[in-house]
Design a protein around this motif. Structure first.
Motif, PDB file in Angstrom:
ATOM      1  N   VAL A  99       0.343  80.912  19.425  1.00 60.76           N
ATOM      2  CA  VAL A  99      -0.349  81.861  18.980  1.00 60.76           C
ATOM      3  C   VAL A  99      -1.796  81.642  18.844  1.00 60.76           C
ATOM      4  CG1 VAL A  99      -0.585  83.225  16.825  1.00 60.76           C
ATOM      5  CG2 VAL A  99       1.737  82.884  17.623  1.00 60.76           C
ATOM      6  N   GLY A 100      -2.091  80.335  18.647  1.00 61.16           N
ATOM      7  CA  GLY A 100      -3.576  79.997  18.429  1.00 61.16           C
ATOM      8  C   GLY A 100      -4.295  80.224  19.921  1.00 61.16           C
ATOM      9  N   ILE A 101      -3.670  79.555  20.934  1.00 62.50           N
ATOM     10  CA  ILE A 101      -4.221  79.458  22.098  1.00 62.50           C
ATOM     11  C   ILE A 101      -4.284  80.980  22.882  1.00 62.50           C
ATOM     12  CG2 ILE A 101      -3.699  79.018  24.617  1.00 62.50           C
ATOM     13  CD1 ILE A 101      -2.629  76.467  23.439  1.00 62.50           C
ATOM     14  N   ILE A 102      -3.057  81.832  22.462  1.00 59.11           N
ATOM     15  CA  ILE A 102      -3.326  83.143  22.999  1.00 59.11           C
ATOM     16  C   ILE A 102      -4.460  83.842  22.423  1.00 59.11           C
ATOM     17  CG2 ILE A 102      -1.876  85.347  23.023  1.00 59.11           C
ATOM     18  CD1 ILE A 102       0.518  83.651  23.482  1.00 59.11           C
ATOM     19  N   SER A 103      -4.477  83.840  20.862  1.00 59.07           N
ATOM     20  CA  SER A 103      -5.468  84.506  20.184  1.00 59.07           C
ATOM     21  C   SER A 103      -7.054  84.086  20.480  1.00 59.07           C
ATOM     22  CB  SER A 103      -5.356  83.999  18.607  1.00 59.07           C
ATOM     23  OG  SER A 103      -4.168  84.737  18.293  1.00 59.07           O
ATOM     24  N   LEU A 104      -7.233  82.890  21.012  1.00 61.16           N
ATOM     25  CA  LEU A 104      -8.484  82.453  21.251  1.00 61.16           C
ATOM     26  C   LEU A 104      -8.558  83.044  22.713  1.00 61.16           C
ATOM     27  CD1 LEU A 104      -8.566  78.984  19.783  1.00 61.16           C
ATOM     28  CD2 LEU A 104      -9.799  80.602  19.152  1.00 61.16           C
ATOM     29  N   SER A 105      -7.594  83.010  23.629  1.00 60.06           N
ATOM     30  CA  SER A 105      -7.927  83.364  24.961  1.00 60.06           C
ATOM     31  C   SER A 105      -8.161  84.785  24.994  1.00 60.06           C
ATOM     32  CB  SER A 105      -6.804  83.316  25.750  1.00 60.06           C
ATOM     33  OG  SER A 105      -6.268  81.740  25.862  1.00 60.06           O
ATOM     34  N   VAL A 106      -7.724  85.724  24.068  1.00 62.61           N
ATOM     35  CA  VAL A 106      -7.981  87.157  24.033  1.00 62.61           C
ATOM     36  C   VAL A 106      -9.166  87.335  23.423  1.00 62.61           C
ATOM     37  CG1 VAL A 106      -7.231  89.189  22.795  1.00 62.61           C
ATOM     38  CG2 VAL A 106      -5.390  88.022  23.758  1.00 62.61           C
ATOM     39  N   LEU A 107      -9.788  86.667  22.467  1.00 62.60           N
ATOM     40  CA  LEU A 107     -10.900  86.841  21.694  1.00 62.60           C
ATOM     41  C   LEU A 107     -11.984  86.415  22.687  1.00 62.60           C
ATOM     42  CD1 LEU A 107     -12.770  87.394  19.498  1.00 62.60           C
ATOM     43  CD2 LEU A 107     -12.402  84.709  18.672  1.00 62.60           C
ATOM     44  N   GLY A 108     -11.825  85.183  23.562  1.00 61.29           N
ATOM     45  CA  GLY A 108     -12.746  85.040  24.494  1.00 61.29           C
ATOM     46  C   GLY A 108     -12.966  86.004  25.810  1.00 61.29           C
ATOM     47  N   ILE A 109     -11.803  86.542  26.233  1.00 60.00           N
ATOM     48  CA  ILE A 109     -11.590  87.464  27.315  1.00 60.00           C
ATOM     49  C   ILE A 109     -12.309  88.751  26.630  1.00 60.00           C
ATOM     50  CG2 ILE A 109     -10.327  88.979  28.672  1.00 60.00           C
ATOM     51  CD1 ILE A 109      -8.575  86.566  28.945  1.00 60.00           C
ATOM     52  N   TRP A 110     -12.119  89.205  25.490  1.00 61.56           N
ATOM     53  CA  TRP A 110     -12.561  90.348  24.786  1.00 61.56           C
ATOM     54  C   TRP A 110     -14.312  90.444  24.864  1.00 61.56           C
ATOM     55  CZ3 TRP A 110     -10.536  94.920  23.731  1.00 61.56           C
ATOM     56  CH2 TRP A 110     -11.368  95.705  22.909  1.00 61.56           C
ATOM     57  N   THR A 111     -14.604  89.160  24.306  1.00 57.37           N
ATOM     58  CA  THR A 111     -16.033  88.849  24.172  1.00 57.37           C
ATOM     59  C   THR A 111     -16.758  88.962  25.284  1.00 57.37           C
ATOM     60  OG1 THR A 111     -15.604  87.913  22.127  1.00 57.37           O
ATOM     61  CG2 THR A 111     -17.918  87.396  23.179  1.00 57.37           C
ATOM     62  N   ILE A 112     -16.405  88.303  26.129  1.00 56.50           N
ATOM     63  CA  ILE A 112     -16.790  88.465  27.849  1.00 56.50           C
ATOM     64  C   ILE A 112     -16.863  89.769  28.431  1.00 56.50           C
ATOM     65  CG2 ILE A 112     -16.558  87.638  29.883  1.00 56.50           C
ATOM     66  CD1 ILE A 112     -15.702  84.955  28.893  1.00 56.50           C
ATOM     67  N   ALA A 113     -15.762  90.669  28.300  1.00 58.08           N
ATOM     68  CA  ALA A 113     -15.913  91.836  28.562  1.00 58.08           C
ATOM     69  C   ALA A 113     -16.789  92.810  27.995  1.00 58.08           C
ATOM     70  CB  ALA A 113     -14.277  92.366  28.738  1.00 58.08           C
ATOM     71  N   GLU A 114     -16.813  92.676  26.811  1.00 54.90           N
ATOM     72  CA  GLU A 114     -17.884  93.422  25.942  1.00 54.90           C
ATOM     73  C   GLU A 114     -19.084  93.138  26.578  1.00 54.90           C
ATOM     74  OE1 GLU A 114     -19.092  94.389  21.473  1.00 54.90           O
ATOM     75  OE2 GLU A 114     -17.844  92.916  21.725  1.00 54.90           O
ATOM     76  N   PHE A 115     -19.440  91.776  26.593  1.00 52.44           N
ATOM     77  CA  PHE A 115     -20.896  91.419  27.069  1.00 52.44           C
ATOM     78  C   PHE A 115     -21.392  92.000  28.226  1.00 52.44           C
ATOM     79  CE2 PHE A 115     -23.847  88.492  28.867  1.00 52.44           C
ATOM     80  CZ  PHE A 115     -24.822  88.341  27.659  1.00 52.44           C
ATOM     81  N   ILE A 116     -20.493  91.925  29.451  1.00 50.89           N
ATOM     82  CA  ILE A 116     -20.566  92.389  30.516  1.00 50.89           C
ATOM     83  C   ILE A 116     -20.861  94.076  30.333  1.00 50.89           C
ATOM     84  CG2 ILE A 116     -19.486  92.652  32.688  1.00 50.89           C
ATOM     85  CD1 ILE A 116     -18.122  89.868  32.629  1.00 50.89           C
ATOM     86  N   LEU A 117     -20.155  94.527  29.667  1.00 46.80           N
ATOM     87  CA  LEU A 117     -19.935  95.997  29.915  1.00 46.80           C
ATOM     88  C   LEU A 117     -21.548  96.521  29.245  1.00 46.80           C
ATOM     89  CD1 LEU A 117     -16.241  96.953  28.658  1.00 46.80           C
ATOM     90  CD2 LEU A 117     -17.633  97.539  30.985  1.00 46.80           C
ATOM     91  N   VAL A 118     -21.603  95.765  28.189  1.00 48.68           N
ATOM     92  CA  VAL A 118     -23.060  96.191  27.583  1.00 48.68           C
ATOM     93  C   VAL A 118     -24.300  95.965  28.533  1.00 48.68           C
ATOM     94  CG1 VAL A 118     -24.755  95.597  25.835  1.00 48.68           C
ATOM     95  CG2 VAL A 118     -22.371  95.920  25.163  1.00 48.68           C
TER      96      VAL A 118
END
Length: 141
Positions: A99-118
C-alpha cells in the motif's frame, strides 16, 4: 486579436498554480485572485482563468478521493497486521508495504502529470490559445 499583454497574463495565471509549493492552497487561491481581478479586461484571460481554476479545483477533488481510498487501504492493512501480531504470528507486513509503495507511486505520477500539464497550459496560453486541461470538472462555467 489577443495582445501580448493578455498572453502574458494568461501564462502567469497558469504558472501561478505553482504557488502551492510555497503555501498550502495557494495553487487555487493565487490563480483565483489573478483571474478575478483581470477577467473583465479580456475574454481570453477570462477563459484561461476558468480553465486554470477548474483544473486545480478538480486536482483538489481527485486528491481528496485518492487520499480517502488510500487511507482506507492503509487502515485495513494496519488492522490486518495487528490481528496477525495478536494471534502470535511473526509476519512481515507485505500488504502494508505494498500500500505504501502504490501510494507513493500514485502520488509521484500525479505530481509529475500535474506539473507537465501546467507547463503545457502556460506554453499554450503564451502562444495565444486557451488550454483545456484533461479530466477537468467544470465547477465554473
Amino acid at each position: 486579436m489577443t495582445t501580448q499583454n493578455e498572453k502574458t497574463t494568461a501564462a502567469l495565471l497558469h504558472l501561478s498554480a505553482f504557488a502551492k509549493y510555497l503555501i498550502p492552497f495557494a495553487g487555487i487561491v493565487v490563480p483565483l485572485i489573478i483571474w478575478q481581478t483581470k477577467k473583465h479586461q479580456s475574454e481570453y484571460i477570462d477563459e484561461n482563468g476558468k480553465s486554470v481554476v477548474n483544473f486545480h479545483l478538480s486536482v483538489l477533488a481527485y486528491s481528496i478521493v485518492i487520499a480517502i481510498v488510500g487511507g482506507i487501504f492503509f487502515i485495513g492493512s494496519i488492522v490486518n497486521y495487528i490481528e496477525i501480531e495478536n494471534a502470535g504470528g511473526d509476519v512481515i507486513p507485505i500488504d502494508l508495504i505494498t500500500v505504501g509503495i502504490i501510494s507513493l507511486s500514485v502520488l509521484g505520477i500525479w505530481t509529475i502529470a500535474e506539473f507537465i500539464l501546467v507547463i503545457l497550459g502556460t506554453v499554450r496560453a503564451n502562444e495565444g490559445s486557451v488550454y483545456k486541461y484533461p479530466f477537468t470538472i467544470n465547477f465554473i462555467k
